[in-house]
Enzyme design. Sequence first.
Site, PDB file in Angstrom:
ATOM      1  N   ASP A 130       0.852  -1.192   0.000  1.00  0.00           N
ATOM      2  CA  ASP A 130       0.000   0.000   0.000  1.00  0.00           C
ATOM      3  C   ASP A 130       0.890   1.244   0.000  1.00  0.00           C
ATOM      4  O   ASP A 130       1.704   1.430   0.902  1.00  0.00           O
ATOM      5  CB  ASP A 130      -0.890  -0.013   1.247  1.00  0.00           C
ATOM      6  CG  ASP A 130      -2.010   1.005   1.189  1.00  0.00           C
ATOM      7  OD1 ASP A 130      -1.811   2.085   0.596  1.00  0.00           O
ATOM      8  OD2 ASP A 130      -3.090   0.728   1.732  1.00  0.00           O
ATOM      9  N   ASP A 166       5.092   0.863  -7.810  1.00  0.00           N
ATOM     10  CA  ASP A 166       4.873   1.732  -8.951  1.00  0.00           C
ATOM     11  C   ASP A 166       4.699   3.189  -8.518  1.00  0.00           C
ATOM     12  O   ASP A 166       4.309   4.026  -9.334  1.00  0.00           O
ATOM     13  CB  ASP A 166       3.646   1.277  -9.746  1.00  0.00           C
ATOM     14  CG  ASP A 166       2.383   1.252  -8.900  1.00  0.00           C
ATOM     15  OD1 ASP A 166       2.410   0.594  -7.837  1.00  0.00           O
ATOM     16  OD2 ASP A 166       1.381   1.883  -9.279  1.00  0.00           O
ATOM     17  N   THR A 198       1.057  -8.936 -12.594  1.00  0.00           N
ATOM     18  CA  THR A 198      -0.306  -9.033 -12.093  1.00  0.00           C
ATOM     19  C   THR A 198      -1.186  -7.983 -12.763  1.00  0.00           C
ATOM     20  O   THR A 198      -0.700  -7.059 -13.423  1.00  0.00           O
ATOM     21  CB  THR A 198      -0.347  -8.822 -10.575  1.00  0.00           C
ATOM     22  OG1 THR A 198       0.086  -7.480 -10.293  1.00  0.00           O
ATOM     23  CG2 THR A 198       0.576  -9.804  -9.852  1.00  0.00           C
TER      24      THR A 198
END
Length: 225
Positions: A130, A166, A198
Amino acid sequence: MAEQHRAVTSFVHHRARLTDGQRAAWDRWWPTRGHEVADADYDPPAWFGREAPLILEIGSGMGESTAALAAAEPDVDHLAVEVFEPGIAALLMRSAELTNLVVLRGDAVALLTTRVPEASLTGIRIFFPDPWPKRRHHKRRLVQRAFVALAATRLRPGGTLHMATDWADYADQMRAVADAEPLLDGGETPRPPWRPVTKFEARARAEGRDVVDLVYRRPLSNHEE
């Protein structure tokens, strides 16, 4: 005074309902393939029935890459720690035929702090944690100095900490705290071809965000090199 590792947890718990298929997978596989971090007697050799290199993945999400990597590495045992019940159930479905994957539900920081012995893991993988993008929430990010120091002690000599994100500023934070950890050497590396793409990563690319892989290694001692 030493920094408190429990100041940051590896998750924020959001309740979610299981689908009928996920509930069926949970009922069938959780009793033999799953353990609660808070309750389990940590014993990978007993869980897997063997002694083998051991990889811990923190935050396995819906389990696509976790199951694929475990299937591709049958000689390596995999622990996946996650708190999102639908993700755990999805991973149990994906890994039904695998004997080298065990799922743990709970806080990975507590697992590393209270269960995992020092110098016992071949690798720790943290793929797309996260990002907590708002600046005021950055303190909630998992990968901070105290966490990396803890993780490094759990790696065996030669073991690796592999992180991917990312979010550019989170990559900078990961790099800074890992570079500062005296037990680790490493840095940014090209995306390894063995890491599955993914849906999450594909979406990040489609939205124009670069994915950064960072790999740090606990060096071998002089007599092991």
